[in-house]
Design a protein around this motif. Structure first.
Motif, short mmCIF file in Angstrom:
data_model
loop_
_atom_site.label_atom_id
_atom_site.label_comp_id
_atom_site.label_asym_id
_atom_site.label_seq_id
_atom_site.Cartn_x
_atom_site.Cartn_y
_atom_site.Cartn_z
N ASP A 240 11.49 118.78 -13.08
CA ASP A 240 10.66 119.15 -11.92
C ASP A 240 11.50 119.89 -10.88
N GLN A 241 12.72 119.44 -10.71
CA GLN A 241 13.61 120.10 -9.76
C GLN A 241 13.95 121.52 -10.21
N ILE A 242 14.21 121.68 -11.51
CA ILE A 242 14.48 123.02 -12.04
C ILE A 242 13.23 123.90 -11.89
N HIS A 243 12.06 123.32 -12.07
CA HIS A 243 10.80 124.05 -11.90
C HIS A 243 10.66 124.55 -10.47
N LEU A 244 10.99 123.69 -9.50
CA LEU A 244 10.92 124.10 -8.10
C LEU A 244 11.88 125.24 -7.80
N GLN A 245 13.06 125.20 -8.43
CA GLN A 245 14.02 126.30 -8.26
C GLN A 245 13.42 127.60 -8.80
N PHE A 246 12.78 127.51 -9.94
CA PHE A 246 12.13 128.67 -10.57
C PHE A 246 11.04 129.22 -9.65
N ILE A 247 10.21 128.35 -9.11
CA ILE A 247 9.13 128.76 -8.23
C ILE A 247 9.68 129.47 -7.00
N GLN A 248 10.75 128.93 -6.43
CA GLN A 248 11.33 129.53 -5.25
C GLN A 248 11.86 130.93 -5.54
N VAL A 249 12.49 131.11 -6.71
CA VAL A 249 13.01 132.43 -7.08
C VAL A 249 11.86 133.42 -7.25
N VAL A 250 10.76 132.99 -7.85
CA VAL A 250 9.60 133.88 -8.04
C VAL A 250 9.01 134.27 -6.70
N LYS A 251 8.87 133.31 -5.80
CA LYS A 251 8.30 133.61 -4.48
C LYS A 251 9.18 134.57 -3.71
N GLU A 252 10.50 134.38 -3.78
CA GLU A 252 11.41 135.28 -3.08
C GLU A 252 11.35 136.69 -3.67
N GLY A 253 11.26 136.76 -4.99
CA GLY A 253 11.25 138.07 -5.63
C GLY A 253 9.95 138.83 -5.45
N ARG A 254 8.83 138.14 -5.52
CA ARG A 254 7.54 138.83 -5.47
C ARG A 254 6.98 138.91 -4.05
N GLY A 255 7.35 137.98 -3.20
CA GLY A 255 6.90 138.03 -1.81
C GLY A 255 5.39 137.97 -1.68
N LYS A 256 4.87 138.80 -0.79
CA LYS A 256 3.43 138.80 -0.50
C LYS A 256 2.59 139.42 -1.61
N ARG A 257 3.24 140.07 -2.55
CA ARG A 257 2.49 140.66 -3.66
C ARG A 257 1.90 139.59 -4.58
N LEU A 258 2.51 138.40 -4.58
CA LEU A 258 2.09 137.32 -5.48
C LEU A 258 0.83 136.64 -4.95
N LYS A 259 -0.19 136.56 -5.76
CA LYS A 259 -1.44 135.87 -5.40
C LYS A 259 -1.42 134.49 -6.04
N VAL A 260 -0.97 133.52 -5.26
CA VAL A 260 -0.75 132.17 -5.77
C VAL A 260 -2.08 131.45 -5.97
N SER A 261 -2.21 130.82 -7.14
CA SER A 261 -3.37 129.99 -7.46
C SER A 261 -2.85 128.70 -8.12
#
Length: 336
Positions: A240-261
């Motif tokens: 779960d911790q590694i998953h959160l790291q992954f999510i954070q990297v995706v959010k930083e990389g995609r920024g506002k372009r990402l439509k989170v659901s």
């Protein structure tokens, strides 16, 4: 005296007569000896010649392998030293991302450095055909892409062909823009740790597992021991911790372009067309399109290290020593 009792002197054996010697074996004719020696000498020389031929053959084979390896290294150096005009630099991410694969951090970081350092490279394109792999290797590559972008002030574009899933997408979000084909597989933002449990099978077969550990948790994950709730909870918390790291990297990389659901970080994957709608990718397009229309440099130079002729020959002949020499000269969880 009876006539029948008379013995003829000629018939009576002499008392002191010597035993008769057996007839002597005649010595072989000189021609037979000559023939035997000639046959022996001929066979001996034939064996020596065959042995010499095989020895020469193997020496020539090894010499050829090393010559090919040396030629490949010189060719690679000459290619790297050749000045190039304006072009699009290409780096390929193929197959599983792992420390011992062609998509390892060691291989790809070296290729990325060469691409960024070439003054003729107007931009760097990373093309993906990968289902993912090690989060450690993917994280190293992601960090290096971001560092090189700032250092060399060059744009990076990710181009997805067949798939860019999980660990591969972890790398792709470091790019300034992501392009995909409408049928590409994109996403799978999740982490898994898989294995097998054989406890029931062993009981049915009457096999006893003898595991001796020093430390209460040393046997965690052993496939022949039932997993306790404590160990299961610990393993789940880790991924779960590694998953959160992954999510954070995706959010930083995609920024506002990402439509989170609710599905964005669930491990689901989408085709390229849907990925663009969800903000996981920016546009539809392939490598040639990006080089021609985006980078404005149709000439593409591939910086990805390729397996050379010497390595293929070494593997084909099963020559592990030769393969090791060529490679020497060429200088937790899973995301799938």
């Amino acid at each position: 005296m009876n006539p029948q009792d008379e013995i003829s002197p000629a018939a009576a054996p002499a008392a002191d007569a010597a035993p008769v010697a057996p007839p002597a074996t005649p010595a072989p004719a000189p021609a037979v000896w000559d023939q035997t020696l000639a046959l022996f000498a001929r066979d001996y020389l034939a064996d020596r010649r065959a042995e010499r031929r095989w020895r020469v053959f193997f020496r020539l084979m090894w010499l050829t392998l090393f010559a090919l390896a040396f030629w490949a290294v010189l060719t690679a150096r000459d290619h790297a030293a050749t000045p190039s005009g304006p072009h699009t630099a290409l780096v390929e991410v193929r197959g599983e991302i792992a420390s011992d694969s062609e998509a390892s951090a060691e291989v790809l970081v070296a290729a990325l450095k060469s691409a960024f350092e070439d003054s003729g490279a107007l931009a760097v394109v990373i093309r993906f055909n990968s289902p993912g792999g090690s989060p450690v290797q993917a994280g190293i590559i992601n960090d290096e892409i971001r560092r090189l972008k700032v250092l060399h002030k060059k744009k990076v574009y990710a181009v997805i062909e067949e798939s860019c899933a999980s660990g591969a997408y972890y790398i792709a979000v470091a790019a300034d823009e992501i392009y995909a084909d409408k049928a590409s597989i994109v996403g799978s933002i999740g982490v898994l740790m898989d294995g097998f449990g054989f406890t029931g099978t062993m009981e049915r077969l009457g096999v006893e597992r003898r595991l001796i550990t020093a430390g209460d948790n040393k046997g965690i994950g052993d496939p022949f021991t039932p997993m306790s709730e404590k160990h299961r909870a610990y393993t789940q918390a880790m991924i779960d911790q590694i998953h959160l790291q992954f999510i954070q990297v995706v959010k930083e990389g995609r920024g506002k372009r990402l439509k989170v659901s609710p599905d964005t970080f669930s491990g689901l994957f989408w085709n390229g067309e849907e990925a663009v709608k969800l903000g996981l990718a920016d546009h539809l397009g392939n490598l040639d399109y990006v080089a021609r229309e985006v980078v404005k440099a149709e000439d593409i130079i591939d910086y990805t290290p390729k397996e050379n002729v010497a390595e293929r020959l070494a593997k084909r002949f099963g020559a592990s020593v030769g393969a090791g020499a060529v490679k020497a000269m060429r200088s937790a969880g899973s995301m799938r």
